[in-house]
Design a protein around this motif. Structure first.
Motif, PDB file in Angstrom:
ATOM      1  N   GLY A  86       6.738  -4.875   5.400  1.00  0.00           N
ATOM      2  CA  GLY A  86       5.883  -3.975   6.165  1.00  0.00           C
ATOM      3  C   GLY A  86       6.546  -2.678   6.561  1.00  0.00           C
ATOM      4  O   GLY A  86       5.949  -1.871   7.271  1.00  0.00           O
ATOM      5  N   HIS A  87       7.773  -2.468   6.118  1.00  0.00           N
ATOM      6  CA  HIS A  87       8.502  -1.242   6.464  1.00  0.00           C
ATOM      7  C   HIS A  87       8.681  -0.320   5.268  1.00  0.00           C
ATOM      8  O   HIS A  87       9.653   0.429   5.190  1.00  0.00           O
ATOM      9  N   GLY A  88       7.773  -0.396   4.304  1.00  0.00           N
ATOM     10  CA  GLY A  88       7.771   0.602   3.244  1.00  0.00           C
ATOM     11  C   GLY A  88       8.258   0.140   1.898  1.00  0.00           C
ATOM     12  O   GLY A  88       8.411   0.978   0.995  1.00  0.00           O
ATOM     13  N   VAL A  89       8.531  -1.138   1.702  1.00  0.00           N
ATOM     14  CA  VAL A  89       8.985  -1.632   0.402  1.00  0.00           C
ATOM     15  C   VAL A  89       7.998  -2.686  -0.085  1.00  0.00           C
ATOM     16  O   VAL A  89       7.420  -3.430   0.717  1.00  0.00           O
ATOM     17  N   GLY A  90       7.774  -2.742  -1.389  1.00  0.00           N
ATOM     18  CA  GLY A  90       6.753  -3.622  -1.913  1.00  0.00           C
ATOM     19  C   GLY A  90       7.257  -4.863  -2.612  1.00  0.00           C
ATOM     20  O   GLY A  90       6.455  -5.694  -3.042  1.00  0.00           O
ATOM     21  N   ARG A  91       8.591  -5.051  -2.737  1.00  0.00           N
ATOM     22  CA  ARG A  91       9.116  -6.187  -3.505  1.00  0.00           C
ATOM     23  C   ARG A  91      10.325  -6.760  -2.789  1.00  0.00           C
ATOM     24  O   ARG A  91      11.236  -6.033  -2.401  1.00  0.00           O
ATOM     25  N   LEU A  92      10.305  -8.083  -2.637  1.00  0.00           N
ATOM     26  CA  LEU A  92      11.405  -8.791  -1.983  1.00  0.00           C
ATOM     27  C   LEU A  92      11.831  -9.944  -2.877  1.00  0.00           C
ATOM     28  O   LEU A  92      11.014 -10.767  -3.268  1.00  0.00           O
TER      29      LEU A  92
ATOM     30  N   GLN B 241      17.065   0.093   9.095  1.00  0.00           N
ATOM     31  CA  GLN B 241      17.404   1.507   8.990  1.00  0.00           C
ATOM     32  C   GLN B 241      17.862   1.844   7.571  1.00  0.00           C
ATOM     33  O   GLN B 241      17.544   2.914   7.041  1.00  0.00           O
ATOM     34  N   ALA B 242      18.620   0.939   6.957  1.00  0.00           N
ATOM     35  CA  ALA B 242      19.020   1.141   5.563  1.00  0.00           C
ATOM     36  C   ALA B 242      17.802   1.172   4.651  1.00  0.00           C
ATOM     37  O   ALA B 242      17.753   1.947   3.683  1.00  0.00           O
ATOM     38  N   LEU B 243      16.806   0.349   4.970  1.00  0.00           N
ATOM     39  CA  LEU B 243      15.582   0.347   4.186  1.00  0.00           C
ATOM     40  C   LEU B 243      14.858   1.681   4.287  1.00  0.00           C
ATOM     41  O   LEU B 243      14.323   2.191   3.292  1.00  0.00           O
ATOM     42  N   ARG B 244      14.860   2.279   5.449  1.00  0.00           N
ATOM     43  CA  ARG B 244      14.231   3.600   5.595  1.00  0.00           C
ATOM     44  C   ARG B 244      14.964   4.648   4.775  1.00  0.00           C
ATOM     45  O   ARG B 244      14.334   5.485   4.116  1.00  0.00           O
ATOM     46  N   LEU B 245      16.299   4.634   4.810  1.00  0.00           N
ATOM     47  CA  LEU B 245      17.055   5.599   4.014  1.00  0.00           C
ATOM     48  C   LEU B 245      16.741   5.444   2.527  1.00  0.00           C
ATOM     49  O   LEU B 245      16.639   6.435   1.798  1.00  0.00           O
ATOM     50  N   ALA B 246      16.580   4.193   2.074  1.00  0.00           N
ATOM     51  CA  ALA B 246      16.274   3.954   0.665  1.00  0.00           C
ATOM     52  C   ALA B 246      14.890   4.477   0.306  1.00  0.00           C
ATOM     53  O   ALA B 246      14.691   5.108  -0.740  1.00  0.00           O
TER      54      ALA B 246
ATOM     55  N   LEU C 189      11.277   2.608   9.720  1.00  0.00           N
ATOM     56  CA  LEU C 189       9.895   3.056   9.580  1.00  0.00           C
ATOM     57  C   LEU C 189       8.968   2.132  10.372  1.00  0.00           C
ATOM     58  O   LEU C 189       9.272   0.949  10.561  1.00  0.00           O
ATOM     59  N   PRO C 190       7.832   2.638  10.845  1.00  0.00           N
ATOM     60  CA  PRO C 190       6.894   1.788  11.584  1.00  0.00           C
ATOM     61  C   PRO C 190       6.422   0.616  10.730  1.00  0.00           C
ATOM     62  O   PRO C 190       6.264   0.725   9.518  1.00  0.00           O
ATOM     63  N   PHE C 191       6.176  -0.509  11.382  1.00  0.00           N
ATOM     64  CA  PHE C 191       5.723  -1.707  10.684  1.00  0.00           C
ATOM     65  C   PHE C 191       4.224  -1.616  10.423  1.00  0.00           C
ATOM     66  O   PHE C 191       3.452  -1.223  11.300  1.00  0.00           O
ATOM     67  N   ALA C 192       3.825  -1.969   9.195  1.00  0.00           N
ATOM     68  CA  ALA C 192       2.408  -1.981   8.810  1.00  0.00           C
ATOM     69  C   ALA C 192       2.070  -3.374   8.283  1.00  0.00           C
ATOM     70  O   ALA C 192       2.631  -3.801   7.261  1.00  0.00           O
ATOM     71  N   PHE C 193       1.176  -4.061   8.960  1.00  0.00           N
ATOM     72  CA  PHE C 193       0.825  -5.425   8.569  1.00  0.00           C
ATOM     73  C   PHE C 193       0.167  -5.454   7.190  1.00  0.00           C
ATOM     74  O   PHE C 193       0.424  -6.355   6.385  1.00  0.00           O
ATOM     75  N   ALA C 194      -0.680  -4.458   6.892  1.00  0.00           N
ATOM     76  CA  ALA C 194      -1.344  -4.432   5.588  1.00  0.00           C
ATOM     77  C   ALA C 194      -0.330  -4.269   4.461  1.00  0.00           C
ATOM     78  O   ALA C 194      -0.467  -4.885   3.395  1.00  0.00           O
ATOM     79  N   ALA C 195       0.695  -3.452   4.690  1.00  0.00           N
ATOM     80  CA  ALA C 195       1.722  -3.287   3.661  1.00  0.00           C
ATOM     81  C   ALA C 195       2.490  -4.576   3.438  1.00  0.00           C
ATOM     82  O   ALA C 195       2.860  -4.910   2.301  1.00  0.00           O
ATOM     83  N   MET C 196       2.731  -5.342   4.509  1.00  0.00           N
ATOM     84  CA  MET C 196       3.417  -6.619   4.352  1.00  0.00           C
ATOM     85  C   MET C 196       2.569  -7.587   3.536  1.00  0.00           C
ATOM     86  O   MET C 196       3.093  -8.334   2.692  1.00  0.00           O
ATOM     87  N   ARG C 197       1.244  -7.592   3.730  1.00  0.00           N
ATOM     88  CA  ARG C 197       0.362  -8.485   2.979  1.00  0.00           C
ATOM     89  C   ARG C 197       0.315  -8.083   1.504  1.00  0.00           C
ATOM     90  O   ARG C 197       0.153  -8.955   0.641  1.00  0.00           O
ATOM     91  N   ARG C 198       0.463  -6.802   1.207  1.00  0.00           N
ATOM     92  CA  ARG C 198       0.436  -6.356  -0.178  1.00  0.00           C
ATOM     93  C   ARG C 198       1.762  -6.592  -0.890  1.00  0.00           C
ATOM     94  O   ARG C 198       1.830  -6.567  -2.119  1.00  0.00           O
ATOM     95  N   GLY C 199       2.828  -6.806  -0.145  1.00  0.00           N
ATOM     96  CA  GLY C 199       4.140  -6.970  -0.756  1.00  0.00           C
ATOM     97  C   GLY C 199       4.248  -8.232  -1.589  1.00  0.00           C
ATOM     98  O   GLY C 199       3.533  -9.209  -1.384  1.00  0.00           O
ATOM     99  N   VAL C 200       5.188  -8.194  -2.532  1.00  0.00           N
ATOM    100  CA  VAL C 200       5.409  -9.303  -3.460  1.00  0.00           C
ATOM    101  C   VAL C 200       6.746  -9.955  -3.142  1.00  0.00           C
ATOM    102  O   VAL C 200       7.764  -9.261  -3.014  1.00  0.00           O
ATOM    103  N   ILE C 201       6.743 -11.286  -3.004  1.00  0.00           N
ATOM    104  CA  ILE C 201       7.962 -12.058  -2.761  1.00  0.00           C
ATOM    105  C   ILE C 201       8.256 -12.888  -4.003  1.00  0.00           C
ATOM    106  O   ILE C 201       7.408 -13.676  -4.443  1.00  0.00           O
ATOM    107  N   GLU C 202       9.438 -12.714  -4.566  1.00  0.00           N
ATOM    108  CA  GLU C 202       9.866 -13.454  -5.748  1.00  0.00           C
ATOM    109  C   GLU C 202      10.990 -14.410  -5.339  1.00  0.00           C
ATOM    110  O   GLU C 202      12.095 -13.966  -5.016  1.00  0.00           O
ATOM    111  N   SER C 203      10.700 -15.685  -5.345  1.00  0.00           N
ATOM    112  CA  SER C 203      11.685 -16.699  -4.964  1.00  0.00           C
ATOM    113  C   SER C 203      12.187 -17.428  -6.204  1.00  0.00           C
ATOM    114  O   SER C 203      11.403 -17.721  -7.112  1.00  0.00           O
TER     115      SER C 203
END
Length: 253
Positions: free
Chosen positions: A55-61, A26-31, A163-177
């Motif tokens: 998959g909930h609207g953010v592209g970078r983790l 929910q905090a992610l949606r507000l952001a 926000l609704p979950f989108a599998f395609a958006a999750m695949r496009r997201g970038v994870i920086e470890s």
């Protein structure tokens, strides 16, 4: 505006399986709806189900890898100090672990930022560098607060649903470890023998008779209100409206 949303390692309330914490989504949606550059930050041994946040609207983790049982605060501070955001959002508490809800406050103290709890809505403030927060209060009340940035805000479960979950958006997201800071968490536990505490006598019974004082000491205080057993719809509606008026949430007439 740069916004960072903190994620914790949560577990599903029923199955106990790793899962994102709903109030953090929910905090992610507000952001996302507030606009700007939104980043998700987590410090822990592994991501697991937290990768679904992409998959909930953010592209970078950003993931800071630490050992199981390490304190995540130093790693979070280091990540937030490298690229300081204008706003840090966190859930009210975690779910499924040691959920004391103190991490946002410890982080605010370490970073020297103000913190506001229980946000149910966010919008741009009346002036540049400010944030308008709709704060959730007990019994469904709301209060509008203007907060000067940079700051930390915790989100209340009364905020809009994720926000609704989108599998395609999750695949496009970038994870920086990257490796985090190893800081074993010190847990101080104090054991005390159980000692029954005496019940306090109500102040109203201080000048009453012995029988009334005994009743006040042995009888549990009632919760108040009116009990309706199998009422008609009209009677139940009148009782609800009267209760809302007594709480100050409704004006008659």
């Amino acid at each position: 505006m740069k916004i960072v949303v903190l994620l914790s390692a949560g577990r599903h309330r029923v199955s106990g399986q790793p899962a994102p914490v709903p109030v953090e989504l929910q905090a992610l949606r507000l952001a996302v709806e507030l606009g700007g550059e939104v980043t998700v930050l987590h410090a822990g041994p592994e991501l697991g189900a937290l990768a679904d946040a992409l998959g909930h609207g953010v592209g970078r983790l950003i993931h800071r890898v630490i050992a199981d049982g390490d304190d995540p605060l130093p790693s979070l501070m280091a990540a937030l100090t490298d690229n300081p955001p204008d706003l840090i959002l966190a859930g009210r508490s975690g779910q499924g672990g040691e959920d004391a809800g103190l991490l946002p406050y410890s982080l605010a103290r370490a970073l020297g930022r103000p913190i506001l709890a229980d946000a149910a809505g966010l919008s741009a403030g009346p002036e540049a560098g400010t944030l308008a927060v709709e704060q959730a209060l007990p019994r469904g009340a709301r209060r509008r607060v203007v907060l000067r940035l940079p700051a930390i805000v915790t989100v209340h479960p009364a905020a809009p649903a994720p926000l609704p979950f989108a599998f395609a958006a999750m695949r496009r997201g970038v994870i920086e470890s990257a490796p985090g800071i190893s800081a074993p968490q010190a847990v101080e536990v104090e054991e005390r023998p159980y000692r029954p505490r005496p019940k306090l006598i109500a102040k109203a019974a201080a000048g009453a008779s012995a029988a009334e004082r005994l009743k006040a000491a042995t009888q549990a205080a009632g919760g108040g209100g009116t009990l309706l057993v199998d009422p008609s719809p009209e009677e139940a509606a009148r009782a609800i409206l009267a209760h809302l008026a007594a709480l100050g949430l409704r004006r008659d007439g």
